[in-house]
Design an enzyme around this catalytic site. Structure first.
Site, short mmCIF file in Angstrom:
data_model
loop_
_atom_site.label_atom_id
_atom_site.label_comp_id
_atom_site.label_asym_id
_atom_site.label_seq_id
_atom_site.Cartn_x
_atom_site.Cartn_y
_atom_site.Cartn_z
N PRO A 2 4.08 -5.65 4.19
CA PRO A 2 3.13 -4.92 4.74
C PRO A 2 2.21 -3.99 4.29
O PRO A 2 2.90 -3.59 2.69
CB PRO A 2 4.24 -3.62 5.67
N GLU A 3 1.19 -4.03 4.01
CA GLU A 3 0.27 -3.02 3.67
C GLU A 3 0.09 -1.76 4.19
O GLU A 3 0.42 -1.97 5.62
CB GLU A 3 -0.87 -3.80 3.59
N HIS A 92 20.45 -9.34 8.25
CA HIS A 92 19.44 -9.04 7.35
C HIS A 92 19.61 -7.04 7.41
O HIS A 92 18.72 -6.61 7.31
CB HIS A 92 18.56 -9.88 6.67
N ARG A 111 14.67 -10.73 2.84
CA ARG A 111 14.18 -11.01 1.21
C ARG A 111 14.65 -9.81 0.24
O ARG A 111 14.86 -9.98 -0.75
CB ARG A 111 12.81 -11.74 0.74
N LYS A 154 -12.10 -2.79 -17.53
CA LYS A 154 -11.23 -3.95 -17.70
C LYS A 154 -11.91 -5.18 -16.99
O LYS A 154 -12.47 -5.33 -16.28
CB LYS A 154 -10.77 -3.05 -15.85
#
Length: 274
Positions: A2-3, A92, A111, A154
DNA sequence: CGCGCTCCCTGGCCGC
DNA sequence: TGCGGCCAGGGAGCGC
């Protein structure tokens, strides 16, 4: 997984679960750690208190109590869901919040890259997970002057730069690819070489895409589901992410894919300037 | 310090 | 159908 859009949607879901006067009666930990240790001894700090707010900071969900924050991060495969009884616990599932509404709010994460923790409010700003975070992408702090300033010198690629949570939070692999496509900037361009005009486009594209994805319920590629176990649909209008070998929606050039800083990246080499 | 790479972990998918 | 290899929305930590 998820973002920002997906975390935002899960946060709104949690808000609805914590209806007025709903509190946590007890917490069961089904293992000792995820990415880091679970707060086995701190659970008493938040039991039987009505949450004061549910917020999002970067990709973290924050539930506010009197003196503590309950924080969670979904990593790649984390999810919150509601169940009505313990028979529904699955392999899980790692943390079970027993609510006063008699619902079970369950954190699962195959995970185990995610985070669940309870931290003191007065230590929040010094917590290493929060103190280095950059501005929220949908806030006024994420503006051209700021971006221009921090990107000078950068050498890293612009894609790596916008995915680095120290620079701006909430943008991950999917939305970095999509935003750079919309801004017509190659993901390989060095951050220091961006013009103010390009920076302006990247900011505008990021904001538009993140906001639009929230309206679509986020992107569900493999695992992501919201708290009601509904999938998002923004993936159906991804323009480059996951479209290697397909024609660019703007010019027909074959969409390229390449691993940049360890993450697969998709772009149109004709539309996006390097 | 800046930068790039590796690793944490499981499951799903693809090719043989 | 079985199995090995590869890949996945993140991010910390390490070495140079």
């Amino acid at each position: 997984m998820p973002e920002l859009p997906e975390v935002e949607i899960v946060k709104e879901g949690l808000k609805k679960v914590f209806k007025p006067n709903v509190f946590i009666k007890d917490i069961s930990f089904l293992r000792k750690n995820l990415r880091s240790s679970l707060p086995l001894k701190k659970k008493k700090k938040i039991l039987k208190q009505i949450p004061k707010s549910v917020q999002r900071r970067a990709k973290y969900i924050l539930v506010e109590f009197t003196d503590f924050w309950m924080i969670s991060h979904l990593g790649m495969t984390g999810a919150w869901r509601v169940e009505t009884n313990l028979q529904k616990v699955k392999t899980h599932d790692h943390v079970i919040l027993h609510l006063s509404s008699d619902e079970l709010l369950i954190y699962s994460d195959p995970r185990r890259f995610g985070v669940f923790d309870i931290i003191e409010k007065n230590k929040f700003l010094n917590d290493k997970r929060f103190k280095t975070l950059g501005p929220e992408p949908l806030s006024d702090e994420f503006n051209v002057e700021f971006f221009f300033k921090i990107s000078r010198g950068k050498k890293t690629t612009v894609k790596q730069f916008v995915m680095d949570q120290k620079n701006v939070v909430g943008i991950g692999n999917i939305y970095a690819c999509e935003a750079l496509f919309e801004a017509c900037v190659s993901p390989l361009k060095q951050a220091r070489k961006l013009t103010k005009n390009q920076i302006e486009k990247i900011i505008a594209a990021s904001q538009r895409i993140l906001e639009q994805s929230i309206l679509y319920g986020g992107s569900s590629i493999n695992d992501y589901k919201d708290i009601d176990e509904k999938k998002g649909s923004f993936q159906t209008i991804h323009k480059v992410y996951g479209r290697k070998g397909e024609p660019c929606v703007k010019c027909g050039t074959t969409v390229r894919a390449k691993v940049i800083s360890g993450r697969n990246s998709f772009w149109c080499s004709k539309c996006q300037k390097s």
